[in-house]
Design an enzyme around this catalytic site. Sequence first.
Site, PDB file in Angstrom:
ATOM      1  N   ARG A 223       0.840  -1.201   0.000  1.00 26.05           N
ATOM      2  CA  ARG A 223       0.000   0.000   0.000  1.00 26.05           C
ATOM      3  C   ARG A 223       0.877   1.255   0.000  1.00 26.05           C
ATOM      4  NH1 ARG A 223      -4.418  -3.030   3.162  1.00 26.05           N
ATOM      5  NH2 ARG A 223      -3.220  -2.930   5.078  1.00 26.05           N
ATOM      6  N   PHE A 239     -11.615  -4.615  -5.583  1.00 22.73           N
ATOM      7  CA  PHE A 239     -11.624  -5.446  -4.371  1.00 22.73           C
ATOM      8  C   PHE A 239     -11.022  -4.622  -3.219  1.00 22.73           C
ATOM      9  CE2 PHE A 239     -10.871  -8.058  -8.144  1.00 22.73           C
ATOM     10  CZ  PHE A 239     -11.915  -8.964  -8.097  1.00 22.73           C
ATOM     11  N   ASP A 261     -16.002  -2.647  -4.273  1.00 21.75           N
ATOM     12  CA  ASP A 261     -16.071  -3.905  -3.511  1.00 21.75           C
ATOM     13  C   ASP A 261     -17.515  -4.388  -3.531  1.00 21.75           C
ATOM     14  OD1 ASP A 261     -13.953  -5.286  -1.333  1.00 21.75           O
ATOM     15  OD2 ASP A 261     -16.070  -5.800  -1.013  1.00 21.75           O
ATOM     16  N   SER A 262     -17.678  -5.712  -3.529  1.00 20.95           N
ATOM     17  CA  SER A 262     -19.043  -6.251  -3.583  1.00 20.95           C
ATOM     18  C   SER A 262     -19.702  -6.249  -2.200  1.00 20.95           C
ATOM     19  CB  SER A 262     -19.018  -7.672  -4.155  1.00 20.95           C
ATOM     20  OG  SER A 262     -18.180  -8.470  -3.367  1.00 20.95           O
ATOM     21  N   ALA A 293     -16.459  -6.527  -9.140  1.00 16.45           N
ATOM     22  CA  ALA A 293     -15.264  -5.907  -9.726  1.00 16.45           C
ATOM     23  C   ALA A 293     -15.128  -6.212 -11.221  1.00 16.45           C
ATOM     24  CB  ALA A 293     -14.023  -6.371  -8.977  1.00 16.45           C
ATOM     25  N   ASP A 311      -6.683  -6.723  -6.271  1.00 16.75           N
ATOM     26  CA  ASP A 311      -6.340  -7.543  -5.094  1.00 16.75           C
ATOM     27  C   ASP A 311      -7.530  -8.410  -4.680  1.00 16.75           C
ATOM     28  OD1 ASP A 311      -5.026  -8.545  -2.859  1.00 16.75           O
ATOM     29  OD2 ASP A 311      -5.585  -6.857  -1.582  1.00 16.75           O
ATOM     30  N   CYS A 351      -3.543 -13.962  -3.326  1.00 21.14           N
ATOM     31  CA  CYS A 351      -3.251 -14.421  -1.960  1.00 21.14           C
ATOM     32  C   CYS A 351      -3.596 -15.899  -1.794  1.00 21.14           C
ATOM     33  CB  CYS A 351      -3.999 -13.570  -0.932  1.00 21.14           C
ATOM     34  SG  CYS A 351      -5.775 -13.606  -1.127  1.00 21.14           S
TER      35      CYS A 351
HETATM   36  N1  SAH Z   1      -7.186  -4.801  -0.972  1.00 20.80           N
HETATM   37  C1  SAH Z   1      -7.894  -4.927   0.273  1.00 20.80           C
HETATM   38  C2  SAH Z   1      -8.173  -6.381   0.650  1.00 20.80           C
HETATM   39  C3  SAH Z   1      -8.981  -7.135  -0.364  1.00 20.80           C
HETATM   40  S1  SAH Z   1      -9.747  -8.554   0.269  1.00 20.80           S
HETATM   41  C4  SAH Z   1      -7.124  -4.214   1.376  1.00 20.80           C
HETATM   42  O1  SAH Z   1      -6.007  -3.743   1.131  1.00 20.80           O
HETATM   43  O2  SAH Z   1      -7.647  -4.092   2.476  1.00 20.80           O
HETATM   44  C5  SAH Z   1     -10.825  -8.997  -1.016  1.00 20.80           C
HETATM   45  C6  SAH Z   1     -12.081  -8.159  -1.111  1.00 20.80           C
HETATM   46  O3  SAH Z   1     -12.762  -8.557  -2.288  1.00 20.80           O
HETATM   47  C7  SAH Z   1     -13.090  -8.306   0.020  1.00 20.80           C
HETATM   48  O4  SAH Z   1     -13.345  -7.053   0.572  1.00 20.80           O
HETATM   49  C8  SAH Z   1     -14.374  -8.837  -0.654  1.00 20.80           C
HETATM   50  O5  SAH Z   1     -15.556  -8.260  -0.139  1.00 20.80           O
HETATM   51  C9  SAH Z   1     -14.166  -8.416  -2.071  1.00 20.80           C
HETATM   52  N2  SAH Z   1     -14.830  -9.183  -3.129  1.00 20.80           N
HETATM   53  C10 SAH Z   1     -14.990 -10.527  -3.214  1.00 20.80           C
HETATM   54  N3  SAH Z   1     -15.560 -10.849  -4.398  1.00 20.80           N
HETATM   55  C11 SAH Z   1     -15.754  -9.693  -5.071  1.00 20.80           C
HETATM   56  C12 SAH Z   1     -16.279  -9.364  -6.357  1.00 20.80           C
HETATM   57  N4  SAH Z   1     -16.707 -10.312  -7.177  1.00 20.80           N
HETATM   58  N5  SAH Z   1     -16.310  -8.063  -6.738  1.00 20.80           N
HETATM   59  C13 SAH Z   1     -15.854  -7.082  -5.911  1.00 20.80           C
HETATM   60  N6  SAH Z   1     -15.356  -7.353  -4.687  1.00 20.80           N
HETATM   61  C14 SAH Z   1     -15.291  -8.619  -4.273  1.00 20.80           C
END
Ligand code: SAH
Length: 407
Positions: A223, A239, A261-262, A293, A311, A351
């Site tokens: 970050r 995400f 984010d979803s 996303a 991510d 991850c």
């Molecule tokens: N980059 C973030 C962590 C991401 S964790 C950070 O630095 O804090 C992954 C995220 O993806 C979660 O918040 C989850 O709600 C979201 N997510 C899962 N499937 C998704 C989708 N299809 N579209 C958008 N977001 C999604």
Amino acid sequence: MQPMIKVILKKNRDESLRRFHPWVFSGAIAQIQGSPAEGDIVAVYSAEGEMLAMGHYQLGSIAVRILSFDGDPRDPGFWTASLARAIAAREAVGLRCDASGESAPTTCFRLVHGEGDGLPGLIIDWYDGVCVLQAHSVGMFRSKGRICDALRELLTDRLKAVYDKSAGTAPFKAGLDLVDGYLYRRDGFVQDELPVRENGRTFIVNWVEGQKTGFFLDQRDNRALVGKYAAGRRVLNLFCYTGGFSIYAASGGAESVDSVDSSARAVSLLEKNIAANRDSCGEVTFGNYCADAMDFLASSEAGKYDLMIVDPPAFAKHRGALKNALRAYQRLNASAISKVAPGGLVFTFSCSQVVDKITFANTVFSAAAQTGRSVRILDRFCQGADHPVSIYHPEGEYLKGLLLYVE
Ligand code: SAH
């Protein structure tokens, strides 16, 4: 103390334990003397009768997760000594439990990272005095009372609370009483949420309602790099969860930051985090979207963004899901690479533990080839220093990332 149940290995199957690998697979076991319950501490012996290690017994292909190669984990000082070693490793990189409040640059980090800290199956994250514990094994679940006592002994008045969040992580088949809750709360500490600091930014973390332990601490260094490269750029954070990358991009001087984010709950915390960092974010325009996303990317105009963060959650949670996961990573990355503006940057991550860094790079390579654009790898990323990897257990390296420069 009760005599310990003996797990005796097959001939020539002691090699990996002698190299301090922390797992004993069931296929390596010749005989178990006694009938251990899941989570019991057992002693592992070579076929020749030499005692090699002690650890938690469990059902499944990993039969023992090692806690000690040279002592008895039932000793009264075991947990304090093990946790003190974990704390010392954080202090070595400037992450300190005594840093607290608004003036401290960083008040949240991972305090215990399973195998990487010699404590397989145990995760503890530190949020300015609150320890959020996740047990991934029955042994650790059954030890949580002793772990909480050891945290209290070591952290004394710095400790505000210990919250057990194992309901979603401990093996549900073991019939455990899986209810999340506080193991300890200091008198007068009643909240489930705290503002914490990371590299001088403020984030509100809710460990009860949030995903995982509340915040994705493993991305701290990555970050910071996004913050470094964001100046003047139009940023898309896919995400985004509660906006970790978004806040760094904004305070790094981005022109605009769109976050997707979803999860509606995540987007609502993102809004709170933007408000908490307003002073350091200047005139940046924010767009916060609760959406899928992939759909968002597909419907966004090509060239609209010149820095993207991709991510996603772990697409492959186990080996069986690998093939579909790789397809999903390829599709997602192809879409991002095809949409980013010429001269743009894409920070892309995986991850999934079962996707190793070479496989991930190959998948991003296929995605790039699919778009036909010129793509260079400028940098490679992994998890932060508070997510250590035991040198004897390279499988512990799970977060991989690439910085792409797309012409
Ligand atoms: N980059 C973030 C962590 C991401 S964790 C950070 O630095 O804090 C992954 C995220 O993806 C979660 O918040 C989850 O709600 C979201 N997510 C899962 N499937 C998704 C989708 N299809 N579209 C958008 N977001 C999604």
